[in-house]
Motif scaffolding. Structure first.
Motif, PDB file in Angstrom:
ATOM      1  N   PRO A  38       0.798  -1.231   0.000  1.00  0.00           N
ATOM      2  CA  PRO A  38       0.000   0.000   0.000  1.00  0.00           C
ATOM      3  C   PRO A  38       0.832   1.283   0.000  1.00  0.00           C
ATOM      4  O   PRO A  38       0.329   2.323  -0.397  1.00  0.00           O
ATOM      5  CB  PRO A  38      -0.809  -0.083   1.297  1.00  0.00           C
ATOM      6  N   VAL A 107       5.466  -6.784   6.488  1.00  0.00           N
ATOM      7  CA  VAL A 107       5.772  -7.583   7.687  1.00  0.00           C
ATOM      8  C   VAL A 107       4.727  -8.695   7.775  1.00  0.00           C
ATOM      9  O   VAL A 107       3.526  -8.433   7.741  1.00  0.00           O
ATOM     10  CB  VAL A 107       5.696  -6.726   8.964  1.00  0.00           C
ATOM     11  N   PRO A 213       1.639 -13.821  14.053  1.00  0.00           N
ATOM     12  CA  PRO A 213       1.380 -13.397  12.684  1.00  0.00           C
ATOM     13  C   PRO A 213       0.970 -11.921  12.639  1.00  0.00           C
ATOM     14  O   PRO A 213       0.316 -11.437  13.566  1.00  0.00           O
ATOM     15  CB  PRO A 213       0.225 -14.296  12.234  1.00  0.00           C
ATOM     16  N   VAL A 214       1.383 -11.219  11.614  1.00  0.00           N
ATOM     17  CA  VAL A 214       1.080  -9.787  11.460  1.00  0.00           C
ATOM     18  C   VAL A 214       0.489  -9.567  10.078  1.00  0.00           C
ATOM     19  O   VAL A 214       1.013 -10.087   9.088  1.00  0.00           O
ATOM     20  CB  VAL A 214       2.364  -8.939  11.620  1.00  0.00           C
ATOM     21  N   TYR A 215      -0.609  -8.853  10.017  1.00  0.00           N
ATOM     22  CA  TYR A 215      -1.227  -8.561   8.716  1.00  0.00           C
ATOM     23  C   TYR A 215      -2.023  -7.268   8.800  1.00  0.00           C
ATOM     24  O   TYR A 215      -2.534  -6.908   9.853  1.00  0.00           O
ATOM     25  CB  TYR A 215      -2.135  -9.721   8.268  1.00  0.00           C
ATOM     26  N   GLN A 216      -2.131  -6.603   7.677  1.00  0.00           N
ATOM     27  CA  GLN A 216      -2.902  -5.372   7.626  1.00  0.00           C
ATOM     28  C   GLN A 216      -4.377  -5.709   7.454  1.00  0.00           C
ATOM     29  O   GLN A 216      -4.723  -6.603   6.683  1.00  0.00           O
ATOM     30  CB  GLN A 216      -2.420  -4.517   6.468  1.00  0.00           C
ATOM     31  N   THR A 217      -5.212  -5.004   8.182  1.00  0.00           N
ATOM     32  CA  THR A 217      -6.654  -5.258   8.142  1.00  0.00           C
ATOM     33  C   THR A 217      -7.393  -4.034   7.628  1.00  0.00           C
ATOM     34  O   THR A 217      -7.039  -2.900   7.970  1.00  0.00           O
ATOM     35  CB  THR A 217      -7.158  -5.595   9.564  1.00  0.00           C
ATOM     36  N   ILE A 218      -8.414  -4.257   6.811  1.00  0.00           N
ATOM     37  CA  ILE A 218      -9.318  -3.179   6.412  1.00  0.00           C
ATOM     38  C   ILE A 218     -10.572  -3.325   7.252  1.00  0.00           C
ATOM     39  O   ILE A 218     -11.213  -4.376   7.251  1.00  0.00           O
ATOM     40  CB  ILE A 218      -9.643  -3.274   4.920  1.00  0.00           C
ATOM     41  N   GLY A 219     -10.891  -2.274   8.000  1.00  0.00           N
ATOM     42  CA  GLY A 219     -12.026  -2.336   8.925  1.00  0.00           C
ATOM     43  C   GLY A 219     -13.351  -2.048   8.240  1.00  0.00           C
ATOM     44  O   GLY A 219     -13.422  -1.810   7.034  1.00  0.00           O
TER      45      GLY A 219
END
Lengths: 261, 261
Positions: A38, A107, A213-219
């Motif tokens: 992103p 990440v 675990p690490v991840y980007q979230t869209i709320g």
């Protein structure tokens, strides 16, 4: 296109020397890391100071000359963001363009081991080296604007007011990077520790080891002040698919095989 | 320390010129953006090529000379990651150190408007310019290693095997950046569109406008192959607090006030 598996040639600029990390040069992997990121970090030099400059920008790889090209093909990087007057001047100067380095980093997890020293990130990162110029024709600018918009939210372009106004076209600057060299690094897997720590039973019994675990979230979408529309499918589908993919990716990374040092 | 509110002085290197974006120079804001960023992008030049290099690294601001310093105080940046031999040589060369630019960027949301042109990210980003040297004493190295480890997972350092072995100390390189100049940019708020689009009733009725909040999530811990311990409090607390803070931050950004152009 056939099922080719082109690679960026290794040279002194892009060769990965780091142990325990998997250096990758094939176009598909490098391009996919960039196109799912992103925020890209774009670095360039200015004549007025000793420090390079790093700017966060939004970007996407594509091919204006052959729009059907996929991630395995040679591509160019289109960048959107604030193009300062100093960048404009450098990218418009005579010659091949402004030398830039572009980094894309994800990440995927925090790897927590017995020894602090063995702690690790699971990550995927790519760097591209190339020459940036300003896109001049409206056709190529439009191609890049649609490409980049749809990379932020899948299929967003045709769900917004089109075409852009003449004033919008004029005040949008797109940088195009001709890639000279590129590579990626991938680090994945669970914990590894040295024998000396693994044999320390008290340490093993008292220390949690594993991966966060690490991840980007869209709320959940937050409607704006003048919105009257329901959340459309192109947004709900995009959110769900992106969230599922990113989460799955971080769990898969934790299951991956860590390369030996 | 008193409730001072020190600022980085504006100069030609760090001054923010972008419209619609909020330029920030106070130490607390700049430092807080850096210290909550899981990956920093570090850029430097090498004599052998025209491109700057960008490397992803882990870092944290602190003060070895005054460990009680907080985010409002002048701090130095400690960086951990693969320090290549070319970086080592540059950072160890005579003089004040290797000129670097370090960027920290957080995406807080995708702002979706009527016109593609008005689409935006909510984000917080910071850049630091400074001179990097290699940390030489074991005491300062240990200070930085603990600082950085605890920034990845709060309180992790004392829950792992200590102290580091001599061999670990020797093969860990920490870069220390003396900051010359810095600034941050913050973009927050909901949608804004131009009058011409807001008056187009059909467009407004058919186009969803609002913010998709974006935040990084730490998932359920995945135990490693030789783990026998339960997930300890320092990890479960860290995950919960980090997740709550990041999610809240992205929703607050969507409620923020967007600056007029």
């Amino acid at each position: 296109m056939g099922r080719h598996n082109l690679q960026y040639p290794k040279d002194s600029t892009n060769t990965i020397k780091r142990y325990k990390v998997h250096g990758v040069y094939d176009l598909e992997t490098v391009h996919s890391i960039v196109n799912t990121c992103p925020i890209l970090h774009v670095s360039f030099n200015t004549p007025s100071q000793p420090f390079p400059v790093v700017l966060p920008m939004i970007g996407q790889l594509g091919s204006f000359d052959r729009p059907s090209a996929d991630l395995r093909d040679p591509l160019e990087l289109y960048l959107h963001g604030y193009v300062s007057s100093r960048m404009m001047n450098l990218a418009q100067a005579d010659g091949e363009g402004m030398p830039v380095c572009v980094a894309a980093s994800h990440v995927d997890g925090l790897v927590l081991t017995l020894a602090t020293f063995s702690h690790n990130y699971n990550y995927r990162s790519a760097v591209l080296f190339g020459y940036a110029t300003i896109v001049k024709t409206d056709e190529e600018k439009l191609y890049a604007m649609e490409l980049i918009s749809n990379s932020v939210v899948t299929d967003r372009w045709r769900h917004t007011r089109q075409p852009p106004l003449a004033s919008e076209m004029q005040s949008t600057n797109i940088l195009k990077v001709r890639i000279e060299s590129a590579s990626a690094k991938i680090s994945a897997g669970s914990t590894t520790d040295d024998k000396i720590d693994l044999e320390n039973k008290e340490l093993v019994a008292s220390t949690w080891t594993g991966v966060l675990p690490v991840y980007q979230t869209i709320g959940e979408p937050i409607p704006g002040p003048y919105n009257t529309a329901k959340v459309p499918e192109h947004i709900s589908d995009f959110s769900k698919e992106t969230n599922d993919q990113r989460k799955q990716r971080s769990f898969e990374a934790a299951e991956g095989e860590r390369r030996a040092s």
